[in-house]
Design an enzyme around this catalytic site. Structure first.
Site, PDB file in Angstrom:
ATOM      1  N   THR A   9       0.935  -1.154   0.168  1.00 29.19           N
ATOM      2  CA  THR A   9      -0.178   0.180  -0.190  1.00 29.19           C
ATOM      3  C   THR A   9       0.987   1.410   0.578  1.00 29.19           C
ATOM      4  O   THR A   9       1.153   2.723  -0.641  1.00 29.19           O
ATOM      5  CB  THR A   9      -0.998  -0.242   0.970  1.00 29.19           C
ATOM      6  OG1 THR A   9      -0.623   0.272   2.929  1.00 29.19           O
ATOM      7  CG2 THR A   9      -1.856  -1.126   1.220  1.00 29.19           C
ATOM      8  N   ASN A  10       1.700   1.621   0.351  1.00 31.24           N
ATOM      9  CA  ASN A  10       2.721   1.960   1.052  1.00 31.24           C
ATOM     10  C   ASN A  10       3.808   2.332  -0.974  1.00 31.24           C
ATOM     11  O   ASN A  10       3.675   3.303  -1.634  1.00 31.24           O
ATOM     12  CB  ASN A  10       4.010   2.304   1.224  1.00 31.24           C
ATOM     13  CG  ASN A  10       4.102   2.564   3.263  1.00 31.24           C
ATOM     14  OD1 ASN A  10       3.636   3.904   3.058  1.00 31.24           O
ATOM     15  ND2 ASN A  10       3.262   1.760   3.645  1.00 31.24           N
TER      16      ASN A  10
ATOM     17  N   MET B  88      10.731  -7.470   3.472  1.00 29.70           N
ATOM     18  CA  MET B  88      11.610  -8.453   4.456  1.00 29.70           C
ATOM     19  C   MET B  88      12.526  -8.187   4.487  1.00 29.70           C
ATOM     20  O   MET B  88      12.959  -9.623   4.812  1.00 29.70           O
ATOM     21  CB  MET B  88       9.718  -9.310   4.847  1.00 29.70           C
ATOM     22  CG  MET B  88       8.741  -8.631   4.970  1.00 29.70           C
ATOM     23  SD  MET B  88       8.633  -7.649   6.353  1.00 29.70           S
ATOM     24  CE  MET B  88       8.006  -9.185   7.099  1.00 29.70           C
TER      25      MET B  88
ATOM     26  N   ILE C  69      16.711  -8.030   4.988  1.00 31.10           N
ATOM     27  CA  ILE C  69      18.424  -6.779   5.493  1.00 31.10           C
ATOM     28  C   ILE C  69      18.954  -6.639   4.289  1.00 31.10           C
ATOM     29  O   ILE C  69      20.315  -7.821   4.110  1.00 31.10           O
ATOM     30  CB  ILE C  69      18.905  -7.434   6.218  1.00 31.10           C
ATOM     31  CG1 ILE C  69      17.285  -6.924   7.343  1.00 31.10           C
ATOM     32  CG2 ILE C  69      19.858  -5.709   7.205  1.00 31.10           C
ATOM     33  CD1 ILE C  69      17.741  -7.341   9.213  1.00 31.10           C
ATOM     34  N   LEU C  70      19.097  -5.634   4.057  1.00 32.59           N
ATOM     35  CA  LEU C  70      20.207  -5.209   2.662  1.00 32.59           C
ATOM     36  C   LEU C  70      21.915  -5.634   2.927  1.00 32.59           C
ATOM     37  O   LEU C  70      21.690  -4.692   4.461  1.00 32.59           O
ATOM     38  CB  LEU C  70      19.896  -4.057   2.014  1.00 32.59           C
ATOM     39  CG  LEU C  70      18.907  -4.062   0.760  1.00 32.59           C
ATOM     40  CD1 LEU C  70      18.365  -2.719   0.897  1.00 32.59           C
ATOM     41  CD2 LEU C  70      18.397  -5.239   0.225  1.00 32.59           C
TER      42      LEU C  70
ATOM     43  N   ASN D 122      13.854   3.569   4.502  1.00 32.86           N
ATOM     44  CA  ASN D 122      12.767   2.866   4.807  1.00 32.86           C
ATOM     45  C   ASN D 122      11.280   3.213   5.681  1.00 32.86           C
ATOM     46  O   ASN D 122      11.773   4.099   6.222  1.00 32.86           O
ATOM     47  CB  ASN D 122      13.409   2.174   5.457  1.00 32.86           C
ATOM     48  CG  ASN D 122      12.438   0.850   5.924  1.00 32.86           C
ATOM     49  OD1 ASN D 122      11.816   0.048   5.282  1.00 32.86           O
ATOM     50  ND2 ASN D 122      13.031   0.517   7.193  1.00 32.86           N
TER      51      ASN D 122
ATOM     52  N   HIS E 240       9.972   2.821   9.027  1.00 35.19           N
ATOM     53  CA  HIS E 240       9.103   1.545   9.879  1.00 35.19           C
ATOM     54  C   HIS E 240       7.425   2.297  10.245  1.00 35.19           C
ATOM     55  O   HIS E 240       7.997   3.695  10.667  1.00 35.19           O
ATOM     56  CB  HIS E 240      11.174   1.429  10.600  1.00 35.19           C
ATOM     57  CG  HIS E 240      10.711   1.119  11.737  1.00 35.19           C
ATOM     58  ND1 HIS E 240      10.400  -0.820  10.808  1.00 35.19           N
ATOM     59  CD2 HIS E 240      10.182   0.317  13.233  1.00 35.19           C
ATOM     60  CE1 HIS E 240      10.416  -1.744  12.682  1.00 35.19           C
ATOM     61  NE2 HIS E 240      10.044  -0.509  13.279  1.00 35.19           N
TER      62      HIS E 240
HETATM   63  C1  GRF Z   1       4.446  -0.926   6.177  1.00 35.14           C
HETATM   64  O1  GRF Z   1       4.261   0.050   8.032  1.00 35.14           O
HETATM   65  C2  GRF Z   1       5.471  -0.571   6.518  1.00 35.14           C
HETATM   66  O2  GRF Z   1       5.609   0.342   7.682  1.00 35.14           O
HETATM   67  C3  GRF Z   1       6.360  -1.778   7.108  1.00 35.14           C
HETATM   68  O3  GRF Z   1       5.938  -2.798   6.385  1.00 35.14           O
HETATM   69  C4  GRF Z   1       4.449  -2.167   6.254  1.00 35.14           C
HETATM   70  C5  GRF Z   1       3.963  -2.134   4.556  1.00 35.14           C
HETATM   71  O4  GRF Z   1       2.874  -2.427   4.531  1.00 35.14           O
HETATM   72  N1  GRF Z   1       7.746  -1.368   6.600  1.00 35.14           N
HETATM   73  P1  GRF Z   1       2.516  -1.944   2.828  1.00 35.14           P
HETATM   74  O5  GRF Z   1       2.869  -3.436   2.622  1.00 35.14           O
HETATM   75  O6  GRF Z   1       3.086  -0.433   2.440  1.00 35.14           O
HETATM   76  O7  GRF Z   1       0.750  -2.040   2.946  1.00 35.14           O
END
Ligand code: GRF
Length: 191
Positions: A20-21, A94, A96-97, A111, A113
């Protein structure tokens, strides 16, 4: 990024899940005045919904299972170079580079978080914040270094945790803030 003069920065988004991001950043990149242009999506999950969206938007996208980590990173670096990517936005990625990847990528890696870093690095942030009866939580955009969720903080948004909050409601409210915070942080870094 000091040499940004009106030209959009070629950007890659790395995902592992819903994306979604990612979707939000693609929308942001399509705004006329946006400083970025999303040229590439990389996923560590074959079934990531984000891949379907990227294809739909005709953005080049790849899935890598990262089984041979070193080799995969090499391949990705080659693609990044070819597409002249100068900014990588991790968005729910998910993996770690490696320090080697970070060293060899000639650009910036960011990133997002879902906590007020340095609190609650890693997974299950909402669960841990609720269990610890925190009064506030939020989200953070930071530079990526080779330690998990530890690079220099660019922007943070703090929100109140309500008594009635559960993991689902908290996640939802924080994600809403993430969609505003990530573009703001990108603008801050690039302009
Ligand atoms: C987000 O909450 C972000 O902060 C974390 O993982 C989630 C990813 O959500 N790193 P989406 O895949 O962007 O919906």
């Amino acid at each position: 990024m000091k040499n940004y003069v009106g030209k959009k920065i070629n950007t890659a988004i790395f995902i592992s899940g819903t994306g979604t991001n990612m979707k939000n950043l693609i929308k942001f990149s399509n705004e006329k005045k946006s400083p970025i242009s999303v040229k590439l999506v990389i996923s560590s999950n074959k079934n990531a919904k984000g891949l379907i969206y990227a294809s739909h938007k005709k953005i080049e996208n790849y899935f890598f299972n990262f089984k041979n980590f070193k080799n995969t990173e090499k391949k990705i670096l080659r693609i990044l170079n070819k597409k002249k990517i100068k900014l990588i936005c991790l968005a729910g990625f998910m993996r770690i580079l490696s320090p080697n990847f970070i060293k060899h990528f000639k650009g910036i890696i960011l990133n997002i978080h879902p906590s007020l870093l340095p609190k609650y690095k890693g997974l299950d942030t909402h669960k841990r914040a609720l269990e610890n009866r925190e009064k506030f939580s939020g989200c953070t955009v930071h530079f990526v270094n080779s330690k998990l969720d530890s690079g220099k903080i660019i922007l943070q948004k703090k929100i109140k945790i309500f008594k009635k909050d559960n993991m689902f409601t908290l996640k939802k409210r924080i994600q809403k803030e993430e969609y505003k915070l990530y573009p703001r942080a990108i603008k801050k870094v690039i302009n």
